[in-house]
Structures are given as C-alpha cells and as structure tokens.
Design an enzyme around this catalytic site. Structure first.
Site, PDB file in Angstrom:
ATOM      1  N   GLN A  43      19.102 -65.300 -19.167  1.00  0.00           N
ATOM      2  CA  GLN A  43      17.770 -64.938 -18.653  1.00  0.00           C
ATOM      3  C   GLN A  43      16.975 -64.304 -19.794  1.00  0.00           C
ATOM      4  O   GLN A  43      17.440 -63.349 -20.418  1.00  0.00           O
ATOM      5  CB  GLN A  43      17.912 -63.918 -17.509  1.00  0.00           C
ATOM      6  CG  GLN A  43      16.587 -63.426 -16.964  1.00  0.00           C
ATOM      7  CD  GLN A  43      16.730 -62.158 -16.108  1.00  0.00           C
ATOM      8  OE1 GLN A  43      15.926 -61.244 -16.217  1.00  0.00           O
ATOM      9  NE2 GLN A  43      17.736 -62.106 -15.247  1.00  0.00           N
ATOM     10  N   ARG A  45      14.410 -61.926 -20.790  1.00  0.00           N
ATOM     11  CA  ARG A  45      13.721 -60.771 -20.203  1.00  0.00           C
ATOM     12  C   ARG A  45      12.982 -60.060 -21.328  1.00  0.00           C
ATOM     13  O   ARG A  45      13.600 -59.541 -22.248  1.00  0.00           O
ATOM     14  CB  ARG A  45      14.733 -59.845 -19.538  1.00  0.00           C
ATOM     15  CG  ARG A  45      14.117 -58.657 -18.831  1.00  0.00           C
ATOM     16  CD  ARG A  45      15.175 -57.923 -18.013  1.00  0.00           C
ATOM     17  NE  ARG A  45      14.596 -56.810 -17.294  1.00  0.00           N
ATOM     18  CZ  ARG A  45      14.471 -55.585 -17.817  1.00  0.00           C
ATOM     19  NH1 ARG A  45      14.881 -55.335 -19.028  1.00  0.00           N
ATOM     20  NH2 ARG A  45      13.928 -54.610 -17.104  1.00  0.00           N
ATOM     21  N   ASP A  76      10.861 -62.871 -14.041  1.00  0.00           N
ATOM     22  CA  ASP A  76       9.577 -62.472 -13.513  1.00  0.00           C
ATOM     23  C   ASP A  76       8.460 -63.532 -13.502  1.00  0.00           C
ATOM     24  O   ASP A  76       7.653 -63.568 -12.597  1.00  0.00           O
ATOM     25  CB  ASP A  76       9.128 -61.305 -14.425  1.00  0.00           C
ATOM     26  CG  ASP A  76       8.247 -60.312 -13.772  1.00  0.00           C
ATOM     27  OD1 ASP A  76       7.959 -60.584 -12.629  1.00  0.00           O
ATOM     28  OD2 ASP A  76       7.886 -59.326 -14.413  1.00  0.00           O
ATOM     29  N   THR A 140      22.321 -46.903 -16.772  1.00  0.00           N
ATOM     30  CA  THR A 140      22.349 -47.535 -18.081  1.00  0.00           C
ATOM     31  C   THR A 140      21.098 -47.177 -18.870  1.00  0.00           C
ATOM     32  O   THR A 140      19.990 -47.200 -18.312  1.00  0.00           O
ATOM     33  CB  THR A 140      22.450 -49.074 -17.938  1.00  0.00           C
ATOM     34  OG1 THR A 140      22.242 -49.665 -19.222  1.00  0.00           O
ATOM     35  CG2 THR A 140      21.450 -49.656 -16.957  1.00  0.00           C
ATOM     36  N   THR A 142      19.750 -48.996 -20.914  1.00  0.00           N
ATOM     37  CA  THR A 142      18.988 -50.226 -21.146  1.00  0.00           C
ATOM     38  C   THR A 142      17.773 -50.321 -20.227  1.00  0.00           C
ATOM     39  O   THR A 142      16.740 -50.859 -20.598  1.00  0.00           O
ATOM     40  CB  THR A 142      19.899 -51.455 -20.934  1.00  0.00           C
ATOM     41  OG1 THR A 142      21.068 -51.278 -21.725  1.00  0.00           O
ATOM     42  CG2 THR A 142      19.210 -52.736 -21.316  1.00  0.00           C
ATOM     43  N   LYS A 143      17.921 -49.830 -19.003  1.00  0.00           N
ATOM     44  CA  LYS A 143      16.789 -49.876 -18.072  1.00  0.00           C
ATOM     45  C   LYS A 143      16.773 -48.556 -17.333  1.00  0.00           C
ATOM     46  O   LYS A 143      17.640 -48.306 -16.482  1.00  0.00           O
ATOM     47  CB  LYS A 143      16.972 -51.046 -17.097  1.00  0.00           C
ATOM     48  CG  LYS A 143      15.778 -51.274 -16.176  1.00  0.00           C
ATOM     49  CD  LYS A 143      16.004 -52.466 -15.271  1.00  0.00           C
ATOM     50  CE  LYS A 143      14.835 -52.654 -14.315  1.00  0.00           C
ATOM     51  NZ  LYS A 143      15.101 -53.649 -13.290  1.00  0.00           N
ATOM     52  N   CYS A 441      50.103 -30.366  -6.640  1.00  0.00           N
ATOM     53  CA  CYS A 441      49.987 -30.969  -7.973  1.00  0.00           C
ATOM     54  C   CYS A 441      51.300 -31.632  -8.380  1.00  0.00           C
ATOM     55  O   CYS A 441      51.307 -32.739  -8.930  1.00  0.00           O
ATOM     56  CB  CYS A 441      49.609 -29.909  -9.001  1.00  0.00           C
ATOM     57  SG  CYS A 441      48.098 -29.027  -8.558  1.00  0.00           S
TER      58      CYS A 441
END
Ligand code: 3NM
Length: 519
Positions: A43, A45, A76, A140, A142-143, A441
């Site tokens: 894709q 982008r 888009d 992320t 990235t975005k 534990c």
C-alpha cells in the site's frame, strides 16, 4: 484494473516516506527490495506529496510490484488509484466511504478498510470490503494519531464477531508489528472461528537498513507457528487420568532436574530457591535481562514475578521474556499485587503486550486485573475479600485463558485452572500456606519447573505442580512437629523433598490425596 484473483495478504507492506522511517533511502528501491524479500501486497501511503507527484510515485512502484504479481493499493485516494491504474485502495474510517469507492473503482478493484472496533469491522464487511486492516494493535511512533489501542485481545474479539456474523472477509492487523512479536500476534489473535490472513507493517520493513532481509525473515516467521505453541492438540483429561499422570510428570521433572530461572521479588528469593531444590529443579535467581538469552538456551523455564517491581526491573523482565519466547522456553507470570497500584496495573499490561506467557498465575484480584477488569482494588498483595462466586471464577479463568491462548490459574481456597478448553478446580492445600511469605510465589516456581520438562501439555504440568505443592502443605501441616507457621516452613520443604523422592522411586501413593475435579 486487473482481474480479481485470490490475494495473498500474509505480509502486507504499508509505505512511509517520512525521514523518520525511510531515512535517506529511496522509496522505490526499498519497495523493490521488500518485494524481492517476499512482501505479498503493498500500500502506498503518503500524506504529504501533492497529486501529480503521487501519481508519478504510484506508477514507479507499480513497475516494481506488477511484474512480481504483488497488488499495489493507494491509501485513501481513489482518484489516484484510477489515474495510476493500480489494483485498489485502502480507505480509513474518515476517508471516502467504501460504497462510493466501489462504485468508482468497479467490482474487480481490491478495497480495504481500516477497522478499530467490532462495529466498524461488521459494517465494512457487510458493505463488501475485500479485506480489513484491524488496529491499532500496539502503540506505534509511526502513526501517532491512532484511535484506541486494542491489543491482540481486541483483534481476536473482532475476528470472532466477524465469524459469528458469517463474514469470510480477509483480515490483517496493523500497529507496532515487528519481528519480535509477529508470530505471537498471529497466535494470540486467532479465535477458534477465524484467524488473521496476514500482518501489515510499516517500520519493520521501511525503516530497516536491509528491507529485503527484513521481508524474508518476516515471511519465515509468519508461516511458522511460534516456538512456544507446543500444546498442539488438547487431549481430554479426566480426574482418573490425572491421578495416574501427575506422579509420572513429577518423576519426569525430578529426574531431569531442569533449570528454573526466577526473576522474583526480593522477599521470596531464598524461599523460592529452596522450594526449587526440594522439588528437584535447579534454580537460578537472576533479575538481569541481559543474561536471559544465555540462560534460555539451557532449556529451562522462566518465572516473572512482579512483586517489588520497578521500571528498571520491568525492562529486564521484557528482555528475558523475549529471550525465552524466541526459543519456546516455558514462561510463567505472577502479577503480584497487580490491582494494588497504577504502576503495577501498567506493568501487567506492558508484560502481556510484550510477550507470551504460558501460564498466568495469581489470586483473584491479580487475575481480574490481568484479565482487564477495571477498578479492582487490592490491599497490598493480598487478594482482599472475594468478589466472585466459584462459577464466576471459572468463567473468568476460562475466558482469559481462551483469549490469551495459554493457561490461567486463579489461586484461592479452591484453585481454578484452565487452558480455555479444559477447566479444573483443585481443593488441596492448607491455610498455613497463607500464614507465610512467598507461598504463592514459590508455587509459580514449582509450576514453571514442571513445565520446563513437560511442555506437551502445559495444563497438565500446571496441575501436577499445584497438586504436588498443596499435598506437601497438607502433609506438613498434619505433622506432630508442626505447631504453626514457623515450624511449618521447614516441614513443608521436607515434604516437597519427600514427594520428589517417592516419585523418583515410582511410589505414586502420595497423589491419591488429590482433590481435583473437572469444572
Ligand atoms: N495505520 P508500524 S497504525 C499506517 O491503526 C498505520 O490504523 C494504523 O506502523 C492503524 O508498523 C499504522 O511501524 C502505522 O507500527 C503502523
């Protein structure tokens, strides 16, 4: 537009031309390398370039993807997809709607839609999307302006909901997917009714200095089950089977003396190490994540115990978890005091998002927190007054195990343990276990030790560990020399040791005291 054929969504590359991701590399060269390495769909982008420039880039990319039989989609922009003559588009929820895009592009175009929720996914599937890009899985860089982070459990919920609505729409997920988590994401998102068709990545390939190699190695990971997925099929277990199998499994552990790597809290390190030696495993108490890869290579198991945790300890936990996951070494999480403070609630989330645990073990408050329940109030590390009926506990434990695709154990007067399909209630133990530090534990240490040698059925390993531990407590408490918690501790360690010796000699009578029933 080319004719619509079955599309391989397994490794879906989304491009990014920003300097933070692409650096000074050339976009077309990176995509070419990625296609050579095996990405199956691309894709384009690009939110910055103007239309003319975008069409030019799309045509350049198409010269790379088309001969390789890799579809090229445009993010888009339906107009650009038409102008460049590529195979389709990907539209977000705020972009042009699917029905309009379909009308403009025709029935043969590939049209994908972003889905963040069950509602969005169902709508897009009903409207005829070819595939869904489900996310955001993990936060992320990235975005940054993504909607909610849904994790693997959110993706799984969407897949289940699509399947129950009868949709066979293809699906990929996106957001924070990389080489370290690809296999686990595919594994933990799968529901019995539907699994992902692929993974979508940006930075894992676009930011790599060797995009071809990045794609090759991602492809390899995607087609193989993760090394920790060892319970391939789940044999039925009746209480009658268990009484025979439990002593055998304990004998297997005691004779192999596996390594049990404990990253545990400073209150119980000594006690947990003594328990490990008594039951027949070999403890190493190391909180240093940097040495975990060496330790993981020795074939043992890992306990991550969140008591006395700090941010530094958490980062060590994540390093060690990755090291054990990479080789399939069994892992156990003890989310001590998970509901007590915000730091610990965040800690559990980070650990569950950061790797795979074969077993999550905790008291009611801890398991409720790990399952994602809001507003659990724990007073310190104690569970506090029980909020759930036994039936509700069974539902929660079973549901959480099915969601995480692992084993979940909720300890209490009745222990509830499940792998999502098989669920058992165990009623052994003694109240003196609640009068000493570290008994919960060290149960984690015991279960992890058994799992180290019995990987083929981790639920059975967990039950064997619990039963050994709790029957030892009963035997210790019944002894004449035990007068209270102080004398209980050494007697308990002795009884664990004796059960190990009995098991090694093939004497399985101790297990007859088990009180396990199928739920
Ligand atoms: N869409 P990386 S997350 C392009 O949630 C995109 O819809 C997302 O980048 C969504 O693989 C994302 O580098 C970026 O984490 C994914």
């Amino acid at each position: 537009m080319v004719e619509k054929q079955p599309i391989d969504y397994s490794l879906y590359l989304v491009t990014d031309s920003t300097p933070a991701i692409l650096g000074d590399k050339d976009l077309v060269s990176v995509v070419r390398a990625a296609v050579e390495g095996g990405v199956t769909i691309v894709q384009l982008r690009d939110k910055k370039s103007d239309t003319g420039e975008l069409v030019r880039i799309a045509k350049e990319l198409h010269k790379v993807t088309k001969p390789a039989g890799v579809p090229l989609l445009i993010n888009d922009r339906v107009d650009m997809a038409l102008a460049a003559g590529v195979e389709g588009v990907h539209v977000g929820q705020d972009d042009l709607n699917l029905t309009t895009a379909r009308r403009l592009l025709g029935p043969d175009a590939i049209i994908g839609v972003t889905a963040n929720s069950e509602k969005e996914a169902l709508q897009a599937a009903r409207d005829g999307a070819d595939y869904l890009g489900i996310g955001t899985v993990y936060a992320t860089p990235t975005k940054e302006n993504t909607k909610s982070i849904i994790g693997t459990s959110g993706v799984q919920q969407i897949l289940t909901s699509l399947a129950s609505d009868g949709h066979d729409v293809k699906t990929v997920c996106i957001g924070g997917i990389n080489h370290g988590n690809a296999q686990r994401v595919l594994y933990q998102t799968a529901s019995p009714s539907k699994r992902l068709d692929g993974l979508a990545v940006v930075s894992a390939i676009m930011a790599s200095n060797d995009p071809r190699e990045a794609a090759i190695s991602l492809r390899k990971l995607i087609v193989q089950p993760p090394p920790f997925a060892t319970t391939v099929h789940k044999p039925t277990l009746s209480p009658e089977d268990l009484i025979v199998k439990i002593p055998e499994v304990i004998k297997q552990m005691a004779s192999k003396k596996p390594l049990c790597h404990n990253m545990t809290n400073l209150v119980v390190q000594n006690f947990a190490a003594n328990v490990a030696i008594a039951i027949g495993s070999s403890p190493i108490m190391s909180n240093n994540g940097l040495e975990a890869p060496n330790l993981a290579a020795l074939g043992g198991s890992l306990v991550i115990n969140m008591g006395t945790t700090t941010p530094e300890i958490r980062s060590n936990h994540l390093k060690a978890l990755a090291a054990y996951n990479a080789v399939g070494g069994p892992t156990l999480l003890d989310p001590v005091g998970a509901g007590a403070t915000q730091q610990r609630r965040d800690g559990v989330k980070a650990l569950l998002a950061g790797g795979y645990f074969d077993v999550i073990k905790g008291n009611e408050g801890e398991i409720r927190t790990a399952s994602g329940a809001q507003g659990v109030k724990q007073h310190g590390v104690d569970s506090g007054a029980s909020q759930l009926s036994l039936e509700e506990k069974v539902t929660l434990v079973k549901g959480t195990a099915a969601r995480e695709r692992n084993v979940v154990l909720m300890t209490g007067p009745s222990d509830v343990v499940s792998d999502g399909e098989r669920t058992f209630i165990i009623e052994n133990g003694h109240q003196l276990l609640g009068e000493i530090t570290g008994s919960g534990c060290a149960l984690g240490t015991t279960i992890a030790s058994v799992m180290a040698v019995h990987r083929e059925d981790k639920l059975l390993a967990a039950i064997a560990g619990i039963v050994m531990y709790e029957i030892a407590a009963e035997r210790a408490a019944a002894r004449q020399d035990v007068k209270g918690p102080g004398t209980f501790v050494p007697a308990f360690i002795d009884e664990l040791y004796l059960i190990r010796q009995e098991s090694l000699q093939g004497d399985s009578r101790w297990a007859a005291a088990f009180k396990v029933k199928s739920a």
